[in-house]
Motif scaffolding. Structure first.
Motif, PDB file in Angstrom:
ATOM      1  N   THR A 265      -8.231  16.298  20.454  1.00  0.00           N
ATOM      2  CA  THR A 265      -8.660  17.227  19.408  1.00  0.00           C
ATOM      3  C   THR A 265      -9.816  16.638  18.610  1.00  0.00           C
ATOM      4  O   THR A 265      -9.956  15.419  18.491  1.00  0.00           O
ATOM      5  CB  THR A 265      -7.519  17.537  18.423  1.00  0.00           C
ATOM      6  OG1 THR A 265      -7.120  16.344  17.774  1.00  0.00           O
ATOM      7  CG2 THR A 265      -6.340  18.179  19.124  1.00  0.00           C
TER       8      THR A 265
ATOM      9  N   VAL B   3     -11.726  22.567   6.843  1.00  0.00           N
ATOM     10  CA  VAL B   3     -11.430  21.719   7.998  1.00  0.00           C
ATOM     11  C   VAL B   3     -11.008  22.618   9.154  1.00  0.00           C
ATOM     12  O   VAL B   3     -10.137  23.480   8.993  1.00  0.00           O
ATOM     13  CB  VAL B   3     -10.324  20.692   7.678  1.00  0.00           C
ATOM     14  CG1 VAL B   3     -10.032  19.822   8.884  1.00  0.00           C
ATOM     15  CG2 VAL B   3     -10.704  19.842   6.479  1.00  0.00           C
ATOM     16  N   TYR B   4     -11.654  22.423  10.301  1.00  0.00           N
ATOM     17  CA  TYR B   4     -11.356  23.187  11.503  1.00  0.00           C
ATOM     18  C   TYR B   4     -11.031  22.217  12.633  1.00  0.00           C
ATOM     19  O   TYR B   4     -11.516  21.090  12.658  1.00  0.00           O
ATOM     20  CB  TYR B   4     -12.534  24.074  11.917  1.00  0.00           C
ATOM     21  CG  TYR B   4     -12.817  25.174  10.936  1.00  0.00           C
ATOM     22  CD1 TYR B   4     -12.159  26.396  11.038  1.00  0.00           C
ATOM     23  CD2 TYR B   4     -13.728  25.004   9.908  1.00  0.00           C
ATOM     24  CE1 TYR B   4     -12.403  27.410  10.139  1.00  0.00           C
ATOM     25  CE2 TYR B   4     -13.990  26.016   9.003  1.00  0.00           C
ATOM     26  CZ  TYR B   4     -13.324  27.217   9.129  1.00  0.00           C
ATOM     27  OH  TYR B   4     -13.573  28.209   8.226  1.00  0.00           O
ATOM     28  N   ARG B   5     -10.212  22.692  13.594  1.00  0.00           N
ATOM     29  CA  ARG B   5      -9.801  21.854  14.717  1.00  0.00           C
ATOM     30  C   ARG B   5     -10.091  22.574  16.030  1.00  0.00           C
ATOM     31  O   ARG B   5      -9.850  23.771  16.160  1.00  0.00           O
ATOM     32  CB  ARG B   5      -8.307  21.566  14.632  1.00  0.00           C
ATOM     33  CG  ARG B   5      -7.793  20.747  15.807  1.00  0.00           C
ATOM     34  CD  ARG B   5      -6.289  20.545  15.789  1.00  0.00           C
ATOM     35  NE  ARG B   5      -5.869  19.916  14.557  1.00  0.00           N
ATOM     36  CZ  ARG B   5      -4.809  20.296  13.845  1.00  0.00           C
ATOM     37  NH1 ARG B   5      -4.071  21.307  14.242  1.00  0.00           N
ATOM     38  NH2 ARG B   5      -4.486  19.665  12.744  1.00  0.00           N
TER      39      ARG B   5
ATOM     40  N   GLU C 233     -14.910  18.573   9.320  1.00  0.00           N
ATOM     41  CA  GLU C 233     -14.855  18.900   7.897  1.00  0.00           C
ATOM     42  C   GLU C 233     -16.213  19.409   7.450  1.00  0.00           C
ATOM     43  O   GLU C 233     -17.226  18.734   7.629  1.00  0.00           O
ATOM     44  CB  GLU C 233     -14.467  17.642   7.115  1.00  0.00           C
ATOM     45  CG  GLU C 233     -14.283  17.859   5.658  1.00  0.00           C
ATOM     46  CD  GLU C 233     -13.831  16.593   4.971  1.00  0.00           C
ATOM     47  OE1 GLU C 233     -14.390  16.278   3.909  1.00  0.00           O
ATOM     48  OE2 GLU C 233     -12.932  15.904   5.501  1.00  0.00           O
TER      49      GLU C 233
ATOM     50  N   TRP D 152     -16.290  14.225  11.061  1.00  0.00           N
ATOM     51  CA  TRP D 152     -15.423  14.721  12.108  1.00  0.00           C
ATOM     52  C   TRP D 152     -14.691  13.547  12.716  1.00  0.00           C
ATOM     53  O   TRP D 152     -15.097  12.396  12.574  1.00  0.00           O
ATOM     54  CB  TRP D 152     -16.199  15.496  13.163  1.00  0.00           C
ATOM     55  CG  TRP D 152     -17.180  14.669  13.932  1.00  0.00           C
ATOM     56  CD1 TRP D 152     -16.973  14.054  15.131  1.00  0.00           C
ATOM     57  CD2 TRP D 152     -18.514  14.333  13.543  1.00  0.00           C
ATOM     58  NE1 TRP D 152     -18.102  13.377  15.509  1.00  0.00           N
ATOM     59  CE2 TRP D 152     -19.059  13.533  14.546  1.00  0.00           C
ATOM     60  CE3 TRP D 152     -19.296  14.639  12.432  1.00  0.00           C
ATOM     61  CZ2 TRP D 152     -20.351  13.032  14.483  1.00  0.00           C
ATOM     62  CZ3 TRP D 152     -20.581  14.137  12.379  1.00  0.00           C
ATOM     63  CH2 TRP D 152     -21.099  13.352  13.392  1.00  0.00           C
TER      64      TRP D 152
ATOM     65  N   GLU E  61     -11.298  17.247  14.761  1.00  0.00           N
ATOM     66  CA  GLU E  61     -11.185  17.890  13.454  1.00  0.00           C
ATOM     67  C   GLU E  61     -12.507  17.707  12.736  1.00  0.00           C
ATOM     68  O   GLU E  61     -12.976  16.584  12.579  1.00  0.00           O
ATOM     69  CB  GLU E  61     -10.047  17.286  12.635  1.00  0.00           C
ATOM     70  CG  GLU E  61      -8.708  17.822  13.021  1.00  0.00           C
ATOM     71  CD  GLU E  61      -7.639  17.543  11.996  1.00  0.00           C
ATOM     72  OE1 GLU E  61      -7.958  17.127  10.866  1.00  0.00           O
ATOM     73  OE2 GLU E  61      -6.468  17.736  12.347  1.00  0.00           O
TER      74      GLU E  61
ATOM     75  N   VAL F 298      -7.569  24.369   9.582  1.00  0.00           N
ATOM     76  CA  VAL F 298      -6.535  23.423   9.186  1.00  0.00           C
ATOM     77  C   VAL F 298      -6.342  23.474   7.675  1.00  0.00           C
ATOM     78  O   VAL F 298      -5.221  23.398   7.183  1.00  0.00           O
ATOM     79  CB  VAL F 298      -6.906  21.991   9.646  1.00  0.00           C
ATOM     80  CG1 VAL F 298      -5.892  20.985   9.163  1.00  0.00           C
ATOM     81  CG2 VAL F 298      -7.040  21.947  11.156  1.00  0.00           C
TER      82      VAL F 298
END
Length: 140
Positions: A110, A100-102, A114, A123, A112, A91
């Motif tokens: 979802t 940041v990943y989702r 961090e 998260w 997300e 992200v």
């Protein structure tokens, strides 16, 4: 995190010096073999995790709610990838801290996550709004 980059190689070098003083070159060979074995174990685990993640869509997880329940602060990105068996969808911009990943599931929930310094900081679980159902009309 920065201190760890220096402590591990210094610790390995110290082990090799102590082995040389205690047993000479056979001690260095034994400790070197042990260190190489430890390094190969970590490399094998990394390759296994990435091999499993290669066969799944990016950012997909079976259940975002279960992932949310399993996450703990301080785990590494590699640990989260091992839990989800999928790479996260990035992200944040490339090379920007925090990363940041989702991950999302089929129900459009979802998570997300961090990561700062390679460790999970926070998260958030996001669930879709429930559809407002139209009341059934009374039967005549």
């Amino acid at each position: 995190m920065q201190l760890k980059k220096f402590l591990i190689p210094l610790g390995c070098a110290a082990l090799l010096v102590v082995a040389h003083r205690a047993s000479g070159w056979p001690g260095v060979a034994a400790v070197g073999g042990g260190l190489l074995f430890w390094l190969l174990l970590h490399f094998t685990r990394l390759m296994t995790v990435l091999k499993r993640a290669a066969h799944r869509p990016i950012g997909h997880v079976d259940s975002a709610v279960m992932l949310n329940a399993k996450l703990k602060p301080g785990v590494t990105l590699m640990h989260v990838i091992a839990m989800t068996r999928a790479l996260g969808q990035r992200v944040s911009a490339e090379g920007v801290e925090p990363e940041v990943y989702r991950w999302s599931d089929n129900g459009l929930s979802t998570v997300e996550a961090e990561f700062a310094g390679g460790k999970l900081v926070r998260w958030q679980l996001a669930r879709p709004e429930p559809q407002a159902s139209v009341p059934d009309s009374p039967a005549p």
